[in-house]
Design an enzyme around this catalytic site. Structure first.
Site, mmCIF file in Angstrom:
data_model
loop_
_atom_site.group_PDB
_atom_site.id
_atom_site.type_symbol
_atom_site.label_atom_id
_atom_site.label_comp_id
_atom_site.label_asym_id
_atom_site.label_seq_id
_atom_site.Cartn_x
_atom_site.Cartn_y
_atom_site.Cartn_z
ATOM 1 N N CYS A 19 -72.795 83.066 -20.085
ATOM 2 C CA CYS A 19 -74.294 83.326 -20.395
ATOM 3 C C CYS A 19 -74.512 84.391 -20.842
ATOM 4 O O CYS A 19 -74.303 85.711 -20.426
ATOM 5 C CB CYS A 19 -74.889 83.038 -18.750
ATOM 6 N N ASP B 25 -69.384 79.939 -18.481
ATOM 7 C CA ASP B 25 -69.665 78.643 -18.566
ATOM 8 C C ASP B 25 -68.493 77.755 -19.273
ATOM 9 O O ASP B 25 -67.836 77.878 -20.151
ATOM 10 C CB ASP B 25 -70.796 78.271 -19.746
#
Length: 274
Positions: free
Chosen positions: A181, A188
């Site tokens: 992120c 992620d």
């Protein structure tokens, strides 16, 4: 608005009374310009969002639940920042609505306004939960390859193809996609499916390229668009489709799909890690 101005990564006051103002739009334009995408998009597609923590009250005060699915067109000018989406959906918790259809229509109106385009919304009621089966991407697994790599930032030079040979059609899959992120630095985790028609792509190079996102910072949609563009430029497929499905965070998963030829929108399959 920029990601730095969003509620992501900051302490937030949670409200359980419906509040559409919680939605925080982020323009797609800046991230696209950074990788050479202008007003004329080289693809079309959708971002599929699934929300697993949606609840509201019926007219008699009894809690209701549903799984929500959103289809955001890739040509929308904005995306919705994920934490603001979570806060927005959480604001339904102590608000009474006449019906599930009213909830759906309310969400559709608000999210479409935030994205600047019509967003399709589907709510799956509890009696339909049994239909939500797990699947896996179809295609040849790149993860079977035993290889060395030490590149953990996106490097398109890893991509090569047999440009002088006859075209092939392949569907290639990897579960080793990871990015971070850009606001919080949180990982992620994702899986990616690449279908193409054109010069055969070197499998080892493609896997190394996918792995090279491991220390990259970017939103899900931006990563998929960069993958699409890099493969298109380096390997010159006539047809290309890239579909990634990320694990959920904050009760949401995000699954971008991009293609340059006519395809039906992909199934909203739920992978094992989701």
């Amino acid at each position: 608005m920029t990601p730095e101005q969003s509620p992501l990564g900051k302490p937030s006051a949670y409200t359980e009374q419906y509040d559409a103002s919680l939605l925080f739009p982020i323009a797609r334009k800046n991230a696209r310009e950074a990788i050479g995408i202008g007003a004329q998009l080289p693809f079309f597609g959708t971002d599929i969002w699934n929300a697993y923590e949606l609840s509201w009250l019926n007219a008699r005060g009894k809690p209701q639940i549903a799984v929500a699915t959103f289809f955001v067109p890739a040509d929308s000018p904005n995306i919705v920042e994920s934490k603001s989406f979570k806060l927005y959906l959480g604001s339904f918790a102590q608000t009474a609505f006449e019906s599930m259809e009213t909830v759906r229509d309310t969400i559709k109106r608000d999210v479409s306004a935030s994205c600047g385009a019509t967003v399709s919304v589907h709510l799956t009621a509890p009696y339909e939960f049994g239909k939500l089966q797990m699947e896996e991407f179809e295609g040849l697994s790149l993860d079977r390859l035993d290889l060395d790599t030490d590149v953990y930032h996106p490097d398109a030079s890893l991509l090569t193809a047999a440009l002088d040979e006859a075209p092939v059609e392949e569907t290639l899959v990897s579960n080793l996609l990871k990015s971070n992120c850009p606001v919080t630095g949180q990982p992620d985790w994702g899986s990616v499916q690449i279908h193409y028609v054109g010069p055969q792509i070197d499998h080892a190079g493609l896997l190394r390229y996918i792995i090279s996102y491991r220390n990259h910072t970017g939103f899900h949609e931006q990563c998929v668009e960069k993958i699409f563009l890099d493969v298109l430029k380096a390997c010159k497929p006539v047809k290309l489709a890239v579909y990634a499905r990320y694990t959920r965070r904050g009760g949401l998963d995000i699954n971008p799909f991009r293609t340059n030829y006519n395809l039906p929108m992909p199934d909203n399959m739920r992978l094992a890690r989701q």
